[in-house]
Design a protein around this motif. Sequence first.
Motif, short mmCIF file in Angstrom:
data_model
loop_
_atom_site.label_atom_id
_atom_site.label_comp_id
_atom_site.label_asym_id
_atom_site.label_seq_id
_atom_site.Cartn_x
_atom_site.Cartn_y
_atom_site.Cartn_z
N PRO A 58 -116.46 -75.57 -44.57
CA PRO A 58 -117.01 -76.91 -44.81
C PRO A 58 -118.16 -76.83 -45.82
N PHE A 59 -118.31 -77.86 -46.63
CA PHE A 59 -119.33 -77.81 -47.67
C PHE A 59 -120.73 -77.68 -47.09
N ASN A 63 -123.64 -74.98 -48.01
CA ASN A 63 -125.02 -75.34 -48.31
C ASN A 63 -125.99 -74.47 -47.54
N LEU A 64 -125.77 -74.32 -46.24
CA LEU A 64 -126.69 -73.56 -45.40
C LEU A 64 -126.64 -72.07 -45.74
N LEU A 163 -116.09 -77.29 -56.16
CA LEU A 163 -117.02 -76.68 -55.21
C LEU A 163 -118.22 -76.08 -55.94
N LEU A 164 -117.95 -75.41 -57.05
CA LEU A 164 -119.04 -74.78 -57.79
C LEU A 164 -119.98 -75.81 -58.40
N ILE A 178 -125.68 -82.12 -52.26
CA ILE A 178 -124.31 -82.61 -52.12
C ILE A 178 -123.83 -82.35 -50.70
N LYS A 179 -123.20 -83.36 -50.09
CA LYS A 179 -122.72 -83.24 -48.72
C LYS A 179 -121.23 -82.93 -48.64
N THR A 180 -120.45 -83.46 -49.57
CA THR A 180 -119.01 -83.20 -49.57
C THR A 180 -118.52 -83.00 -51.00
N ALA A 181 -117.46 -82.21 -51.13
CA ALA A 181 -116.81 -82.00 -52.43
C ALA A 181 -115.31 -82.05 -52.20
#
Length: 232
Positions: A58-59, A63-64, A163-164, A178-181
């Motif tokens: 998951p995106f 992030n984390l 994603l990148l 960004i939360k979703t891609a």
Amino acid sequence: MKLLCILTTIAFVNVSPIMTGEYANLVYTTNKYIREAFDNDPAGLETAISNIINEDKPFETLNLMLVIPEKVNIFRINHDERFIMNLPMHIAIADQVAVREAISQVTDIPVPQLGPNENFENDSLVQLGEARRRILGKVTKKLLTDAIGRGRPSYPNLKEVCLLIGLLRSMQFPDSYIKTASVDQAGNVCTLTSQNRNFQYTPYLGYIFPVMTVDNYRRVTSVLIEAMNWFI
């Protein structure tokens, strides 16, 4: 009503543990590992980050792991918009360990340990997040450039490129990460969603451009030109 309040309180206690210094220490040593790989085996580090990205995580997890480890306490574990719950510490720690494992699998660099006078608390996480983005921003920008070059002209790898771009935007603008891609079913448009707006990118003339319409005309600025001055 009292019973409901009690149950709600218990639920918050059970799913919202406070991060301890163990997490901050792990973020620090992971940063140290990333820096050593960046200095001594940059190609290996690029491979490690690519492997993480291509694991279909998951995106928010990406992030984390790679971008904003300091924001661990604002991620929802059940994506219920009514509540903001802390990510359980064992999940947050596992994400950092996974970054280290990805690097150790493709390099011969040993995992660093804390020094005798090195000990970090949660109030160090902001600085640790900034340090991670300074390094991985350069790596992600290089990976994006390479992915765009490989994908020309039709971009069958648009999902990877998407994603990148999302990760690079999160690194450059961590406060509006960004939360979703996602890529549309036709494979033509990458859509990134942040807290307050969407960004769209599409292949055009062999490059990747933001989709911006002004009076129905496309403003043509490739994503690499957009990010030219990021992480230099």
